[in-house]
Structure formats: structure tokens, C-alpha cells
Scaffold this motif. Structure first.
Motif, PDB file in Angstrom:
ATOM      1  N   ARG A 144      -0.250  28.466   0.064  1.00  0.00           N
ATOM      2  CA  ARG A 144      -0.530  27.261  -0.705  1.00  0.00           C
ATOM      3  C   ARG A 144      -1.276  27.650  -1.986  1.00  0.00           C
ATOM      4  O   ARG A 144      -2.179  28.504  -1.965  1.00  0.00           O
ATOM      5  CB  ARG A 144      -1.373  26.282   0.108  1.00  0.00           C
ATOM      6  CG  ARG A 144      -0.669  25.724   1.323  1.00  0.00           C
ATOM      7  CD  ARG A 144       0.436  24.749   0.950  1.00  0.00           C
ATOM      8  NE  ARG A 144      -0.068  23.406   0.685  1.00  0.00           N
ATOM      9  CZ  ARG A 144       0.678  22.409   0.238  1.00  0.00           C
ATOM     10  NH1 ARG A 144       1.963  22.605  -0.017  1.00  0.00           N
ATOM     11  NH2 ARG A 144       0.157  21.222   0.040  1.00  0.00           N
ATOM     12  N   PHE A 145      -0.876  27.030  -3.094  1.00  0.00           N
ATOM     13  CA  PHE A 145      -1.445  27.328  -4.395  1.00  0.00           C
ATOM     14  C   PHE A 145      -2.173  26.100  -4.930  1.00  0.00           C
ATOM     15  O   PHE A 145      -1.641  24.990  -4.921  1.00  0.00           O
ATOM     16  CB  PHE A 145      -0.346  27.755  -5.376  1.00  0.00           C
ATOM     17  CG  PHE A 145       0.208  29.119  -5.081  1.00  0.00           C
ATOM     18  CD1 PHE A 145      -0.193  30.219  -5.806  1.00  0.00           C
ATOM     19  CD2 PHE A 145       1.117  29.291  -4.039  1.00  0.00           C
ATOM     20  CE1 PHE A 145       0.300  31.475  -5.519  1.00  0.00           C
ATOM     21  CE2 PHE A 145       1.627  30.547  -3.744  1.00  0.00           C
ATOM     22  CZ  PHE A 145       1.211  31.647  -4.487  1.00  0.00           C
ATOM     23  N   PRO A 162       5.301  23.005   3.233  1.00  0.00           N
ATOM     24  CA  PRO A 162       4.667  21.703   3.012  1.00  0.00           C
ATOM     25  C   PRO A 162       4.839  21.223   1.569  1.00  0.00           C
ATOM     26  O   PRO A 162       4.964  22.027   0.646  1.00  0.00           O
ATOM     27  CB  PRO A 162       3.187  21.961   3.328  1.00  0.00           C
ATOM     28  CG  PRO A 162       3.162  23.232   4.113  1.00  0.00           C
ATOM     29  CD  PRO A 162       4.336  24.035   3.644  1.00  0.00           C
ATOM     30  N   ALA A 163       4.819  19.912   1.383  1.00  0.00           N
ATOM     31  CA  ALA A 163       4.994  19.313   0.058  1.00  0.00           C
ATOM     32  C   ALA A 163       3.695  19.388  -0.746  1.00  0.00           C
ATOM     33  O   ALA A 163       2.621  19.709  -0.236  1.00  0.00           O
ATOM     34  CB  ALA A 163       5.432  17.860   0.223  1.00  0.00           C
ATOM     35  N   PHE A 209      -3.967  20.026  -7.946  1.00  0.00           N
ATOM     36  CA  PHE A 209      -2.706  19.830  -7.233  1.00  0.00           C
ATOM     37  C   PHE A 209      -2.464  21.054  -6.362  1.00  0.00           C
ATOM     38  O   PHE A 209      -2.725  22.183  -6.787  1.00  0.00           O
ATOM     39  CB  PHE A 209      -1.547  19.647  -8.223  1.00  0.00           C
ATOM     40  CG  PHE A 209      -1.735  18.496  -9.165  1.00  0.00           C
ATOM     41  CD1 PHE A 209      -1.417  17.201  -8.767  1.00  0.00           C
ATOM     42  CD2 PHE A 209      -2.238  18.694 -10.431  1.00  0.00           C
ATOM     43  CE1 PHE A 209      -1.593  16.127  -9.633  1.00  0.00           C
ATOM     44  CE2 PHE A 209      -2.420  17.638 -11.311  1.00  0.00           C
ATOM     45  CZ  PHE A 209      -2.101  16.348 -10.909  1.00  0.00           C
ATOM     46  N   GLU A 210      -1.984  20.825  -5.150  1.00  0.00           N
ATOM     47  CA  GLU A 210      -1.713  21.933  -4.230  1.00  0.00           C
ATOM     48  C   GLU A 210      -0.226  21.914  -3.874  1.00  0.00           C
ATOM     49  O   GLU A 210       0.322  20.888  -3.496  1.00  0.00           O
ATOM     50  CB  GLU A 210      -2.550  21.779  -2.964  1.00  0.00           C
ATOM     51  CG  GLU A 210      -2.379  22.940  -1.987  1.00  0.00           C
ATOM     52  CD  GLU A 210      -3.167  22.706  -0.700  1.00  0.00           C
ATOM     53  OE1 GLU A 210      -4.358  23.043  -0.679  1.00  0.00           O
ATOM     54  OE2 GLU A 210      -2.581  22.172   0.265  1.00  0.00           O
ATOM     55  N   TYR A 211       0.421  23.075  -4.003  1.00  0.00           N
ATOM     56  CA  TYR A 211       1.852  23.169  -3.724  1.00  0.00           C
ATOM     57  C   TYR A 211       2.145  24.448  -2.951  1.00  0.00           C
ATOM     58  O   TYR A 211       1.265  25.305  -2.773  1.00  0.00           O
ATOM     59  CB  TYR A 211       2.656  23.119  -5.037  1.00  0.00           C
ATOM     60  CG  TYR A 211       2.484  24.342  -5.924  1.00  0.00           C
ATOM     61  CD1 TYR A 211       3.383  25.403  -5.858  1.00  0.00           C
ATOM     62  CD2 TYR A 211       1.424  24.440  -6.825  1.00  0.00           C
ATOM     63  CE1 TYR A 211       3.235  26.522  -6.659  1.00  0.00           C
ATOM     64  CE2 TYR A 211       1.262  25.552  -7.627  1.00  0.00           C
ATOM     65  CZ  TYR A 211       2.171  26.597  -7.543  1.00  0.00           C
ATOM     66  OH  TYR A 211       2.007  27.707  -8.336  1.00  0.00           O
ATOM     67  N   GLY A 215     -10.782  31.931   2.519  1.00  0.00           N
ATOM     68  CA  GLY A 215      -9.593  31.142   2.813  1.00  0.00           C
ATOM     69  C   GLY A 215      -8.304  31.832   2.403  1.00  0.00           C
ATOM     70  O   GLY A 215      -8.306  32.915   1.818  1.00  0.00           O
ATOM     71  N   THR A 216      -7.205  31.170   2.730  1.00  0.00           N
ATOM     72  CA  THR A 216      -5.879  31.757   2.526  1.00  0.00           C
ATOM     73  C   THR A 216      -5.133  31.184   1.333  1.00  0.00           C
ATOM     74  O   THR A 216      -4.027  31.599   1.033  1.00  0.00           O
ATOM     75  CB  THR A 216      -5.012  31.551   3.781  1.00  0.00           C
ATOM     76  OG1 THR A 216      -4.880  30.138   4.035  1.00  0.00           O
ATOM     77  CG2 THR A 216      -5.639  32.228   4.997  1.00  0.00           C
ATOM     78  N   ARG A 217      -5.740  30.194   0.668  1.00  0.00           N
ATOM     79  CA  ARG A 217      -5.066  29.599  -0.480  1.00  0.00           C
ATOM     80  C   ARG A 217      -5.283  30.427  -1.744  1.00  0.00           C
ATOM     81  O   ARG A 217      -6.292  31.121  -1.892  1.00  0.00           O
ATOM     82  CB  ARG A 217      -5.558  28.159  -0.695  1.00  0.00           C
ATOM     83  CG  ARG A 217      -5.088  27.203   0.370  1.00  0.00           C
ATOM     84  CD  ARG A 217      -5.546  25.781   0.117  1.00  0.00           C
ATOM     85  NE  ARG A 217      -6.977  25.611   0.327  1.00  0.00           N
ATOM     86  CZ  ARG A 217      -7.610  24.443   0.240  1.00  0.00           C
ATOM     87  NH1 ARG A 217      -6.928  23.346  -0.071  1.00  0.00           N
ATOM     88  NH2 ARG A 217      -8.903  24.355   0.458  1.00  0.00           N
TER      89      ARG A 217
END
Length: 504
Positions: free
Chosen positions: A88-89, A121-122, A145-147, A248-250
Motif C-alpha cells: 500500500r502506498f 485493495p482499492a 490517499f492510499e492505493y 509498518g509495511t506501507r
């Protein structure tokens, strides 16, 4: 001794060359490939290591490329869930910033709906005052915003394509330089030289594929004697690795005032990867290295976002690579197309396919399109097959990584959790074969530092063409981040004493 004739001879062991060789041999073609250095030692291991659609390419209206790349994300994830996984970005937004919110929302809407997303995921909006992603950033970023996109171990993606091509019957030659190529009586005569022994061999092939990346124009000129106009634009991208900046992993997607973007990505558990730069490059691509200006740029750009500034003193490693973009005449390096171009030269009914551009995410589709052109020239064989295939070690469910780690630790209780996790990330189910019969840590062989042992080094020499310490610590693994100079020297001596065990 007469060498067998091949249908296809591929020059270049980067992701495009190895991907084409794998696809072709899987269809029944007789294939050979020569790489003058180690597999993935050029552009293909110097990427930002993303499987992504290319959000910013939408601004340049490259909808075909973005759609193809978006569709490939889940295809590649299924092919190799050990070395590819979702990420996730977080794209922080500041009012009055480079791009208005409506434009970002539109881009992310297209991103979510252009590419047949099923498992990823959206997009969603984050309140950075409450979300943990806001903690390492300056307080002026209250919204983000996360995508979704994906992460890949780029060098391993290359070598696993080479490994699978070899397993299917292709002749794969590491550290073997193509010295000359000439058309003779409707065939290519290709002379190669082993860069370790100096031994020369001569092959013939119906068709030649020039997938030599940044060297594609150079190969045309030096090995074929063609005075080709410059068709490749060389663009240098550099990265820095610093001590971990956030938990975290983002990952983060940062927009810069000059319209360029950089990523800050969790890397090898203890670090953060920051990049990339975009600047035109002149000279030999093998000599690419980060410049002081690039270091300053990356540190300054990241420091605009992180509450704790990034300085050159934080850097533990840097790497640079030259991307061979098709020269479309764009005025700025960051605006040059990332799409690929395939050109056939069928002079004297002896076809040559030149590969320009491309990116990791679309390598499999590039290979399929290359096979279409090959079929037009020398006849078709087989049908498309790689979309539902698995790369070596990737024969488990896309969400089955933790289960594989648990199985490996159950089979070898002496393994520490971090060690088992790294082995499964690198080798997937092949880690079980690597450790077969090992009942204690002593069975792992000589210890070199980090969590690198002789058994893994031996495996890499026998199964993955590793010949030098650099191959092991920077491309097959990233243990170079954890080994001292003395430990690397010991590893180099160990490998030099075992030449007969190498597959190359």
C-alpha cells in the motif's frame, strides 16, 4: 565440434532477454541466451523494485502502457508470490501543492478501474492526524490517499526467469560476451567468448534478439557493424538506502515541486529505500554511480515530507542504473516514454529483433509481443502460456507466505524466524530443497555474516549462476547490507575455491 543450431539467439540477460528466452523455449523453440556479465547486473537490478501501473504516466496520456501494467500486477504476483507481494502506498496531499486533489482522485479512480483489479485493495482517503502513516511526516500533511501496487525483488525476478528457461531446455550462458554476429546464407553466425576462461564458441540461429538494454545501440554497432542512429535515450536513476525512517509495511509516494516524484519504501526490515532520480546519462552504463547532486536531491526531497530530515550521514548504501528508454524526443528525462518498442530488421531474410525500453512490470507482455514478431519471421510454435505459469519456488497461494514460513521452521526448528522469512522470500518452496537433510545450524555450513551460510552460497553457485561475492550479497540476496568488508573478502575466497561447482 559443431554447436547445435538454434531457432532464436538472445543477447542480454536482463529482464527482457530472460523473459523472452523463457517464453520462447516454453513454446518449443530452440533457444540460447548470452549475458556478458551476471544476470540482472545492469538496469534490471537498479530499479525502484515496484510492480506498478505507473500512476504518473497517466499525466503523459500513456493509457495503453498503464492499463497493461495494471493488469500485470496480479498476474505477476500469482507467478511469484515469494518475490512479489502487494504494498500500500500513501500519497500525502497538501492544499496548494503540485497537483490538485481532484486530479489525484481522477488518476486514482482510473488506476483502480483500468486494470481488472481483483485482489488488490482499492484506493481510500486517510486522515493523517489519526492514521499511523501520518506519524513520521510533518504535521502540515493532514490528508493522504492510499492505493495499491506491488513490490518485487527485481534481481531475483531476472534470475528465476533464466533458471526456468534453462530448466525447460534453453542454453543459458552467464558471463559470456557476444563478440560478433553476421548474416550468412539465411542464418545468423554468433561468436561468443567466456569472460572467465577466454574460450570461444560459435553458434548459428535463425533469428537474433538484441535485448541488451542500455547497450542495444552499442551491440548493433560493435558486433554487427551497423551504423545505427541513436534509438535509445539513456536515463540514470539513483537510489539511497537509509536507516529505517518509519514503522509498518506501507510505502510513501512524494510529489516534488519540480513535478518529479520519489518513493520511500520499507526495505530489508531495517532500512528505507528512497528514489529515484531522472537525468540524462552519457558514457558507459556500467560506470553509472550516484552523484553528489542526486544525493542532495533525494535527501532534500524526502526531508520536505519527513519530520526528521534525511541527511547524507543516514545513507548506508546507494545504487544507480541506466534505463534504456526509447528515444521519443521528449524534452525532459522524466517525460520520456516508459513504453517498449520492438523493431524487426529482416535484411537478407535473416531477421533481427531489437528491443527498446520496457519496465519490470510489463516484461512478460513484452515477451509475448516479441514472440508474435518472432512467429511472423520464422514460424509460430506453441501458444501463450506464461500468464498462468509459476516461476521456480512460486508454487503456493498468493496469500500463503506465512504458511510457507511456518512449514520451513517446523521442518528445520533450528532456524530463527527472521532467517526463515528471508529464505522463503528469496526461494519460496525451493528453500525446502536447499535445506533438505539439514538438522542443525552446523548443517548450514560455513558462516559468513548476517544470516548467510555456506549451504545457501553453494546452492546459488550450483543453481543460479553465482560466481562472485557481489552476485550473492547484492543480487541473489541483500546480505551486503549486513556483511563487513572482511566478511565479504572471506566469502570471495570461499567462492573462488569452488569453481567446479558453478553451473556457468
Amino acid at each position: 565440434m559443431t554447436e547445435p543450431e538454434f531457432d532464436i539467439f538472445v543477447i542480454g540477460g536482463g529482464i527482457n532477454g530472460c523473459g523472452i528466452a523463457r517464453d520462447a523455449v516454453g513454446r518449443g523453440y530452440r533457444v540460447a541466451l548470452a549475458e556478458m556479465n551476471d544476470f540482472g547486473s545492469g538496469t534490471s537490478s537498479g530499479s525502484t523494485k515496484l510492480i506498478h501501473g505507473g500512476l504518473r504516466y497517466l499525466e503523459h496520456y500513456e493509457f495503453r502502457l498503464v492499463r497493461e501494467a495494471l493488469m500485470e500486477r496480479e498476474v505477476l504476483w500469482a507467478m511469484a508470490p515469494h518475490i512479489i507481494w502487494p504494498m500500500r502506498f500513501v500519497l500525502p496531499f497538501q492544499k496548494g501543492g503540485v497537483r490538485p486533489a481532484w486530479l489525484i482522485r481522477l488518476g486514482l479512480f482510473l488506476y483502480d478501474h483500468l486494470g481488472g483489479r481483483k485482489l488488490l485493495p482499492a484506493t481510500k482517503t486517510l486522515d493523517m492526524r489519526r492514521d499511523p502513516a501520518g506519524k513520521p511526516l510533518k504535521p502540515l500533511f493532514s490528508k493522504a490517499f492510499e492505493y495499491s501496487d506491488g513490490w518485487v525483488d527485481d534481481a531475483r525476478l531476472v534470475v528465476l526467469n533464466a533458471r526456468d528457461a534453462s530448466d525447460r531446455g534453453a542454453l543459458i550462458l552467464a558471463r559470456t560476451k557476444v563478440m560478433s554476429c553476421r548474416r550468412e546464407r539465411g542464418r545468423w553466425t554468433v561468436e561468443v567468448e567466456d569472460q572467465r576462461t577466454g574460450a570461444r564458441r560459435t553458434f548459428t540461429a535463425k533469428m537474433l534478439v538484441n535485448a541488451s538494454g542500455p547497450w542495444v545501440d552499442q551491440v548493433l554497432a560493435s558486433t554487427m557493424g551497423q551504423n545505427a542512429n541513436r534509438q535509445v535515450r539513456l536515463v540514470q536513476g539513483s537510489h539511497i538506502v537509509v536507516k529505517k525512517k518509519f514503522e509498518g509495511t506501507r510505502a510513501y509516494f512524494f510529489q516534488n515541486p519540480d513535478n518529479r516524484i520519489i518513493f520511500a519504501i520499507p526495505y530489508e526490515q531495517d532500512y528505507t529505500l528512497i528514489g529515484t532520480t531522472d537525468r540524462d546519462f552519457e558514457g558507459d552504463p556500467k560506470n553509472a554511480s550516484i552523484s553528489p547532486e542526486e544525493i542532495d536531491y533525494l535527501c532534500s526531497a524526502a526531508s520536505e515530507y519527513f519530520a526528521e530530515p534525511v541527511s547524507s550521514q543516514d545513507i548506508v548504501w546507494t545504487y544507480s542504473a541506466v534505463r534504456p528508454l526509447y528515444d521519443d524526443g521528449a524534452s525532459k528525462a522524466q517525460e520520456a516514454t516508459r513504453d517498449y518498442v520492438l523493431k524487426v530488421d529482416a535484411t537478407d531474410a535473416t531477421p533481427l529483433l531489437n528491443v527498446f525500453g520496457g519496465k519490470l512490470t510489463t516484461y512478460r507482455r513484452l515477451a509475448e509481443h516479441a514472440l508474435e514478431k518472432i512467429a511472423e519471421e520464422i514460424g509460430g510454435k506453441g501458444s501463450t502460456w506464461t500468464a498462468t505459469s509459476r516461476l521456480p519456488g512460486g508454487d503456493f497461494d498468493v496469500n500463503g507466505y506465512q504458511e510457507q514460513v511456518a512449514k520451513l521452521m517446523a521442518a528445520h526448528p533450528f532456524l530463527g524466524a527472521a532467517h526463515a522469512q528471508r529464505l522463503v522470500r528469496a526461494y519460496g518452496t525451493a528453500a525446502f530443497e536447499m535445506l533438505r537433510g539439514a538438522q542443525s545450524q552446523n548443517d548450514l555450513g560455513r558462516y559468513f555474516g548476517g544470516d548467510l551460510y555456506g549451504r545457501e552460497v553453494d546452492w546459488l553457485m550450483v543453481h543460479e549462476w553465482a560466481h562472485q561475492a557481489e552476485d550473492v550479497i547484492w543480487r541473489r540476496t541483500k546480505q551486503g547490507l549486513r556483511l563487513s568488508a572482511d566478511e565479504v573478502h572471506v566469502l570471495e575466497e570461499y567462492m573462488a575455491a569452488l569453481p567446479a561447482r558453478s553451473v556457468g
